[in-house]
Design a protein around this motif. Structure first.
Motif, PDB file in Angstrom:
ATOM      1  N   GLU A 143      44.116  31.504   3.714  1.00 49.97           N
ATOM      2  CA  GLU A 143      44.083  32.184   2.422  1.00 49.97           C
ATOM      3  C   GLU A 143      44.245  33.693   2.592  1.00 49.97           C
ATOM      4  O   GLU A 143      44.962  34.357   1.822  1.00 49.97           O
ATOM      5  N   ASP A 144      43.592  34.251   3.614  1.00 48.39           N
ATOM      6  CA  ASP A 144      43.725  35.685   3.874  1.00 48.39           C
ATOM      7  C   ASP A 144      45.165  36.059   4.232  1.00 48.39           C
ATOM      8  O   ASP A 144      45.710  37.072   3.774  1.00 48.39           O
ATOM      9  N   ARG A 147      47.276  35.906   1.100  1.00 47.88           N
ATOM     10  CA  ARG A 147      47.100  37.074   0.235  1.00 47.88           C
ATOM     11  C   ARG A 147      47.787  38.310   0.826  1.00 47.88           C
ATOM     12  O   ARG A 147      48.406  39.104   0.099  1.00 47.88           O
ATOM     13  N   GLU A 150      51.455  37.973   0.385  1.00 48.83           N
ATOM     14  CA  GLU A 150      51.811  38.185  -1.022  1.00 48.83           C
ATOM     15  C   GLU A 150      51.796  39.667  -1.361  1.00 48.83           C
ATOM     16  O   GLU A 150      52.677  40.169  -2.088  1.00 48.83           O
TER      17      GLU A 150
END
Length: 352
Positions: A143-144, A147, A150
């Motif tokens: 997830e890190d 992000r 992104e």
């Protein structure tokens, strides 16, 4: 309109005669103080400097256009590289998204297995818990990364948008420079065309005098009407002969029909010392006196604006033939009427 006027002037025989009279009158020299001669000299040098400035400005604009084009080409290369990099990061983002979904699915399965393991042995339950914790940590790392990727992707998109704005601005600047350069070239070309037409009109108006001490040439965008002493003056005198007066009258008609042309009358002598007396003391006085006499004939036989006229004496310091022979001295004893186009439109465009 100017060419039409010139054409009418060529067909008007009476006007041709006036032009010939005007050309003769321009060769008379007037006695002008030294200070006024310097002012005339400075005006001529200023005109030549302005012409050189225009050429240098045209070259500078061409160099700037080339530099802008090189900058635009480099920015297009950078843009393409940025688009490629953005596409690669987009693919990576989609790959991580798929992995994330799979991990979520695995996590759900682990939760289900955990429930089963709680019903089994403690050792198996501990292993499952450890695996679950490891999976959670892995999920958090993914997830890190997602992000961060992104965020980088959003930054790349912002950079790409900024680059597109810069490219648009450079393209607009380049288009403006090209348009300005083309406009300058068009004005210069139009001036050359007008001066070529004027040269032909002057030559036609003075055709009866060519070969008899009169020549009409064009050099550096200016028309030169050169009249030898024999056509205009007796030796050491500044009163114009009747034949010369007629040539100047013919020239006056042409100049009257071309108000956008400035007129410089220059008197020239040979290097022999002036042998007259009275208020004429040397060749400087004689050359100025002759030039002023021609100015007066032009004004008396036309409606030319006096502000367009400049009289100058050059004495013996601009000979066309440096030889010390009677033939060379005869060539040097002359009067030149120099016709120069007004360049106001060019100056206004350059100052925009």
């Amino acid at each position: 309109m100017m060419l039409i006027k010139i054409y009418k002037a060529m067909r008007n025989k009476n006007l041709i005669k006036l032009v010939l009279v005007f050309a003769s009158a321009g060769l008379i020299f007037a006695c002008v103080p030294a200070r006024q001669f310097e002012e005339v000299k400075e005006a001529k040098e200023s005109c030549e400097t302005e012409r050189d400035d225009l050429k240098r400005n045209n070259e500078t604009l061409t160099t700037e256009n080339n530099e802008l084009q090189a900058q635009l080409d480099k920015m297009m290369i950078d843009k393409n590289a940025l688009v490629t990099d953005t596409a690669i990061k987009g693919n990576a983002y989609r790959t991580l998204t798929v992995q994330y979904d799979k991990i979520n699915e695995l996590y759900d399965q682990l939760l289900e297995n955990q429930e089963k393991l709680r019903q089994g042995a403690d050792a198996d339950a501990q292993k499952a818990m450890a695996l679950l914790q490891e999976t959670r940590e892995e999920l958090q790392r993914k997830e890190d990364e997602l992000r961060a990727l992104e965020a980088r992707l959003n930054q790349e998109r912002a950079n790409l948008d900024a680059m597109k704005i810069q490219i648009d601005l450079k393209e607009k600047e380049l288009e403006d420079q090209i348009a300005k350069t083309r406009e300058l070239e068009a004005i210069l070309s139009a001036k050359d065309s007008v001066m070529n037409a004027l040269r032909q009109t002057v030559a036609d108006a003075l055709v009866n005098f060519e070969g008899n001490g009169l020549t009409v040439t064009m050099k550096d965008g200016k028309v030169y009407v050169s009249l030898e002493e024999q056509l205009l003056f007796k030796s050491g005198k500044w009163d114009v002969d009747p034949k010369g007066v007629q040539a100047l009258k013919n020239l006056a008609g042409v100049l009257e029909d071309n108000p956008d042309i400035n007129i410089m009358i220059e008197g020239h002598t040979d290097e022999l010392a002036y042998g007259g007396n009275g208020n004429i003391t040397d060749n400087w006085d004689l050359s100025v006196k002759r030039a002023t006499s021609i100015v007066k004939i032009l004004l008396d036989n036309s409606s030319i604006d006096p502000k367009r006229l400049t009289a100058a004496g050059r004495s013996s310091y601009l000979p066309v033939d440096p030889a010390k022979t009677p033939e060379a001295r005869a060539k040097n004893r002359r009067t030149e009427i120099i016709l120069t186009p007004k360049l106001d439109a060019l100056y206004e465009l350059m100052n925009e």
